[in-house]
Motif scaffolding. Structure first.
Motif, PDB file in Angstrom:
ATOM      1  N   GLY A 182       0.816  -1.201   0.000  1.00 18.85           N
ATOM      2  CA  GLY A 182       0.000   0.000   0.000  1.00 18.85           C
ATOM      3  C   GLY A 182       0.851   1.253   0.000  1.00 18.85           C
ATOM      4  O   GLY A 182       1.702   1.433   0.881  1.00 18.85           O
ATOM      5  N   HIS A 183       0.661   2.092  -1.024  1.00 19.02           N
ATOM      6  CA  HIS A 183       1.380   3.357  -1.139  1.00 19.02           C
ATOM      7  C   HIS A 183       0.394   4.430  -1.576  1.00 19.02           C
ATOM      8  O   HIS A 183      -0.695   4.140  -2.068  1.00 19.02           O
ATOM      9  CB  HIS A 183       2.519   3.240  -2.156  1.00 19.02           C
ATOM     10  N   ALA A 184       0.799   5.668  -1.430  1.00 19.28           N
ATOM     11  CA  ALA A 184      -0.081   6.771  -1.818  1.00 19.28           C
ATOM     12  C   ALA A 184      -0.237   6.855  -3.334  1.00 19.28           C
ATOM     13  O   ALA A 184      -1.318   7.201  -3.831  1.00 19.28           O
ATOM     14  CB  ALA A 184       0.452   8.091  -1.274  1.00 19.28           C
ATOM     15  N   HIS A 185       0.842   6.529  -4.079  1.00 17.77           N
ATOM     16  CA  HIS A 185       0.815   6.682  -5.533  1.00 17.77           C
ATOM     17  C   HIS A 185       1.444   5.468  -6.209  1.00 17.77           C
ATOM     18  O   HIS A 185       2.369   4.854  -5.670  1.00 17.77           O
ATOM     19  CB  HIS A 185       1.562   7.952  -5.944  1.00 17.77           C
ATOM     20  N   TYR A 186       0.942   5.182  -7.432  1.00 15.09           N
ATOM     21  CA  TYR A 186       1.394   3.994  -8.167  1.00 15.09           C
ATOM     22  C   TYR A 186       1.668   4.316  -9.631  1.00 15.09           C
ATOM     23  O   TYR A 186       1.074   5.219 -10.218  1.00 15.09           O
ATOM     24  CB  TYR A 186       0.319   2.900  -8.135  1.00 15.09           C
ATOM     25  N   THR A 187       2.567   3.496 -10.199  1.00 15.20           N
ATOM     26  CA  THR A 187       2.756   3.404 -11.650  1.00 15.20           C
ATOM     27  C   THR A 187       2.266   2.032 -12.087  1.00 15.20           C
ATOM     28  O   THR A 187       2.679   1.011 -11.521  1.00 15.20           O
ATOM     29  CB  THR A 187       4.241   3.554 -12.037  1.00 15.20           C
ATOM     30  N   LEU A 188       1.393   1.999 -13.083  1.00 17.25           N
ATOM     31  CA  LEU A 188       0.927   0.738 -13.656  1.00 17.25           C
ATOM     32  C   LEU A 188       1.680   0.489 -14.952  1.00 17.25           C
ATOM     33  O   LEU A 188       1.634   1.302 -15.873  1.00 17.25           O
ATOM     34  CB  LEU A 188      -0.580   0.801 -13.930  1.00 17.25           C
ATOM     35  N   ASP A 189       2.394  -0.630 -15.023  1.00 14.25           N
ATOM     36  CA  ASP A 189       3.167  -1.010 -16.207  1.00 14.25           C
ATOM     37  C   ASP A 189       2.521  -2.236 -16.840  1.00 14.25           C
ATOM     38  O   ASP A 189       2.443  -3.305 -16.218  1.00 14.25           O
ATOM     39  CB  ASP A 189       4.625  -1.306 -15.816  1.00 14.25           C
ATOM     40  N   LEU A 190       2.068  -2.092 -18.094  1.00 11.91           N
ATOM     41  CA  LEU A 190       1.313  -3.161 -18.738  1.00 11.91           C
ATOM     42  C   LEU A 190       2.194  -4.240 -19.355  1.00 11.91           C
ATOM     43  O   LEU A 190       1.712  -5.337 -19.628  1.00 11.91           O
ATOM     44  CB  LEU A 190       0.379  -2.571 -19.799  1.00 11.91           C
ATOM     45  N   SER A 191       3.461  -3.967 -19.563  1.00 12.64           N
ATOM     46  CA  SER A 191       4.376  -5.044 -19.944  1.00 12.64           C
ATOM     47  C   SER A 191       4.653  -5.926 -18.739  1.00 12.64           C
ATOM     48  O   SER A 191       4.772  -7.158 -18.859  1.00 12.64           O
ATOM     49  CB  SER A 191       5.687  -4.474 -20.496  1.00 12.64           C
ATOM     50  N   HIS A 192       4.728  -5.307 -17.567  1.00 14.47           N
ATOM     51  CA  HIS A 192       4.990  -6.065 -16.339  1.00 14.47           C
ATOM     52  C   HIS A 192       3.797  -6.932 -15.947  1.00 14.47           C
ATOM     53  O   HIS A 192       3.979  -8.041 -15.431  1.00 14.47           O
ATOM     54  CB  HIS A 192       5.352  -5.116 -15.198  1.00 14.47           C
ATOM     55  N   THR A 193       2.569  -6.447 -16.153  1.00 11.53           N
ATOM     56  CA  THR A 193       1.408  -7.298 -15.844  1.00 11.53           C
ATOM     57  C   THR A 193       1.400  -8.518 -16.761  1.00 11.53           C
ATOM     58  O   THR A 193       1.036  -9.616 -16.335  1.00 11.53           O
ATOM     59  CB  THR A 193       0.085  -6.524 -15.991  1.00 11.53           C
ATOM     60  N   GLY A 211       1.713 -12.418 -15.489  1.00 14.19           N
ATOM     61  CA  GLY A 211       0.455 -13.144 -15.635  1.00 14.19           C
ATOM     62  C   GLY A 211      -0.638 -12.550 -14.774  1.00 14.19           C
ATOM     63  O   GLY A 211      -1.561 -13.249 -14.327  1.00 14.19           O
ATOM     64  N   ALA A 212      -0.558 -11.233 -14.533  1.00 16.14           N
ATOM     65  CA  ALA A 212      -1.504 -10.548 -13.662  1.00 16.14           C
ATOM     66  C   ALA A 212      -2.647  -9.944 -14.476  1.00 16.14           C
ATOM     67  O   ALA A 212      -2.495  -9.644 -15.661  1.00 16.14           O
ATOM     68  CB  ALA A 212      -0.790  -9.454 -12.874  1.00 16.14           C
ATOM     69  N   ASP A 213      -3.783  -9.753 -13.817  1.00 17.78           N
ATOM     70  CA  ASP A 213      -4.947  -9.113 -14.428  1.00 17.78           C
ATOM     71  C   ASP A 213      -4.753  -7.603 -14.344  1.00 17.78           C
ATOM     72  O   ASP A 213      -4.856  -7.010 -13.267  1.00 17.78           O
ATOM     73  CB  ASP A 213      -6.210  -9.546 -13.681  1.00 17.78           C
ATOM     74  N   ALA A 214      -4.468  -6.977 -15.473  1.00 15.77           N
ATOM     75  CA  ALA A 214      -4.151  -5.545 -15.481  1.00 15.77           C
ATOM     76  C   ALA A 214      -5.319  -4.696 -15.008  1.00 15.77           C
ATOM     77  O   ALA A 214      -5.137  -3.710 -14.282  1.00 15.77           O
ATOM     78  CB  ALA A 214      -3.729  -5.113 -16.882  1.00 15.77           C
ATOM     79  N   LEU A 215      -6.538  -5.059 -15.406  1.00 14.50           N
ATOM     80  CA  LEU A 215      -7.699  -4.259 -15.012  1.00 14.50           C
ATOM     81  C   LEU A 215      -7.992  -4.400 -13.522  1.00 14.50           C
ATOM     82  O   LEU A 215      -8.378  -3.424 -12.860  1.00 14.50           O
ATOM     83  CB  LEU A 215      -8.919  -4.660 -15.841  1.00 14.50           C
ATOM     84  N   ALA A 216      -7.773  -5.589 -12.980  1.00 18.12           N
ATOM     85  CA  ALA A 216      -7.957  -5.776 -11.540  1.00 18.12           C
ATOM     86  C   ALA A 216      -6.905  -4.992 -10.762  1.00 18.12           C
ATOM     87  O   ALA A 216      -7.203  -4.397  -9.712  1.00 18.12           O
ATOM     88  CB  ALA A 216      -7.889  -7.258 -11.187  1.00 18.12           C
ATOM     89  N   LEU A 217      -5.673  -4.977 -11.258  1.00 22.34           N
ATOM     90  CA  LEU A 217      -4.617  -4.211 -10.592  1.00 22.34           C
ATOM     91  C   LEU A 217      -4.916  -2.719 -10.667  1.00 22.34           C
ATOM     92  O   LEU A 217      -4.725  -1.991  -9.682  1.00 22.34           O
ATOM     93  CB  LEU A 217      -3.261  -4.518 -11.225  1.00 22.34           C
ATOM     94  N   LEU A 218      -5.413  -2.267 -11.806  1.00 19.06           N
ATOM     95  CA  LEU A 218      -5.817  -0.866 -11.939  1.00 19.06           C
ATOM     96  C   LEU A 218      -6.858  -0.517 -10.879  1.00 19.06           C
ATOM     97  O   LEU A 218      -6.785   0.535 -10.239  1.00 19.06           O
ATOM     98  CB  LEU A 218      -6.364  -0.631 -13.343  1.00 19.06           C
ATOM     99  N   ASP A 219      -7.824  -1.407 -10.693  1.00 26.85           N
ATOM    100  CA  ASP A 219      -8.863  -1.155  -9.684  1.00 26.85           C
ATOM    101  C   ASP A 219      -8.276  -1.107  -8.281  1.00 26.85           C
ATOM    102  O   ASP A 219      -8.686  -0.277  -7.456  1.00 26.85           O
ATOM    103  CB  ASP A 219      -9.935  -2.243  -9.761  1.00 26.85           C
ATOM    104  N   ARG A 220      -7.322  -1.978  -7.984  1.00 28.34           N
ATOM    105  CA  ARG A 220      -6.722  -1.966  -6.649  1.00 28.34           C
ATOM    106  C   ARG A 220      -5.904  -0.684  -6.419  1.00 28.34           C
ATOM    107  O   ARG A 220      -5.866  -0.169  -5.311  1.00 28.34           O
ATOM    108  CB  ARG A 220      -5.823  -3.200  -6.449  1.00 28.34           C
ATOM    109  N   MET A 221      -5.253  -0.206  -7.458  1.00 27.13           N
ATOM    110  CA  MET A 221      -4.502   1.038  -7.327  1.00 27.13           C
ATOM    111  C   MET A 221      -5.434   2.229  -7.126  1.00 27.13           C
ATOM    112  O   MET A 221      -5.094   3.185  -6.428  1.00 27.13           O
ATOM    113  CB  MET A 221      -3.624   1.244  -8.575  1.00 27.13           C
ATOM    114  N   GLY A 222      -6.586   2.180  -7.723  1.00 26.28           N
ATOM    115  CA  GLY A 222      -7.613   3.193  -7.495  1.00 26.28           C
ATOM    116  C   GLY A 222      -7.141   4.601  -7.803  1.00 26.28           C
ATOM    117  O   GLY A 222      -6.430   4.858  -8.781  1.00 26.28           O
ATOM    118  N   ALA A 223      -7.511   5.530  -6.929  1.00 26.38           N
ATOM    119  CA  ALA A 223      -7.144   6.937  -7.116  1.00 26.38           C
ATOM    120  C   ALA A 223      -5.653   7.167  -6.945  1.00 26.38           C
ATOM    121  O   ALA A 223      -5.142   8.237  -7.300  1.00 26.38           O
ATOM    122  CB  ALA A 223      -7.920   7.806  -6.134  1.00 26.38           C
TER     123      ALA A 223
END
Length: 280
Positions: A157-168, A172-184
């Motif tokens: 848990g951090h205040a801010h995130y970078t989402l990398d779609l090559s890394h997802t 083998g991660a669900d990119a859209l689910a990770l996006l939702d967990r990162m939220g605002a």
């Protein structure tokens, strides 16, 4: 409503130097550059980078801290020093975001204090430290996680995130689910693609299996731009034989981003092109 800015990662022009990223970004109409700090001497020199900004009229929107395995000696061997120098460089260059990876497992003291250091640096500098999702490493059939406590920063848990779609893709991660967990907390997107192979491919968006278009469209409707978020094209062009080939890939990536980040654009129907699901 306007879509988020689209910047070019200087890593996308490798093996050309950082100077090439500013030149290409200006030529193609990118909104800025994410400066990858690594062995390239210019990337380590704020004064030299300022000259590139002035020469090409393209600003630095983010600084990627030297936290790759190959950049562990850049600026200093101490990861705390590297992180703080990255924040200072962002402040000097007018960049709002510093991209940082989770600690490696062998960096025990750094790993223990990482979350507190990231939070404290962000609070005192006004720069957002956006922790990036990573992926396991597979060698000789063995799958290991070299990051502590893991490759998914939302677990800590951090205040801010970078989402990398090559890394997802590599994880083998669900990119859209990770996006939702990162939220605002999601303030930075590394736009790339991956086939799902257990390696970091950084394909041109649309050439792999990641939901690149859906992620972009969700950002448009989710307040990402209003919160100061930035989309960064981070694709691998190291196999390109000529500058022309490299520029063509980066132009295609920018076109993809612009298309799917337009708030009022009619979304293309991808359902016909999407393969039917298989069992298993």
């Amino acid at each position: 409503m306007q879509g988020p800015p689209v910047a070019l990662s200087s890593a996308s022009v490798y093996p050309e130097p950082a100077a090439a990223a500013f030149e290409i970004a200006a030529t193609l109409g990118y909104d800025g550059v994410e400066l990858m700090v690594w062995s390239d001497r210019v990337s380590q020199d704020v004064t030299a980078v300022r000259r590139l900004v002035d020469r090409h009229g393209v600003g630095v929107t983010a600084v990627h801290a030297p936290c790759l395995a190959v950049s562990q000696r850049v600026w200093d061997a101490d990861p705390f020093v590297r992180l703080r120098r990255s924040v200072a460089a962002a402040q000097e260059l007018g960049a709002r975001t510093v991209v940082v990876h989770p600690p490696f497992r062998w960096q025990r003291r750094y790993a223990e204090q990482f979350a507190d250091e990231v939070a404290r640096a962000g609070e005192t500098s006004g720069v957002r430290l956006a922790v990036e999702n990573m992926y396991p490493v597979v060698r000789g059939g063995l799958r290991t996680v070299p990051y502590a406590p893991g490759f998914d920063p939302t677990v800590t848990g951090h205040a801010h995130y970078t989402l990398d779609l090559s890394h997802t893709a590599a994880a083998g991660a669900d990119a859209l689910a990770l996006l939702d967990r990162m939220g605002a907390g999601l303030v930075h997107l590394h736009l790339a693609d991956g086939s799902g192979a257990a390696r970091d491919e950084h394909l041109v968006p649309g050439r792999g299996g990641q939901p690149c278009a859906e992620v972009c469209e969700r950002l448009v409707t989710g307040g990402f731009a209003e919160a100061g978020g930035t989309v960064v094209v981070e694709v691998s062009t190291r196999r390109c034989r000529t500058r022309h080939d490299r520029v063509a890939m980066l132009a295609e990536s920018l076109l993809f981003a612009r298309l799917h980040l337009q708030p009022t654009a009619r979304r293309p129907d991808r359902s016909a092109a999407r393969p039917a699901p298989t069992g298993g």
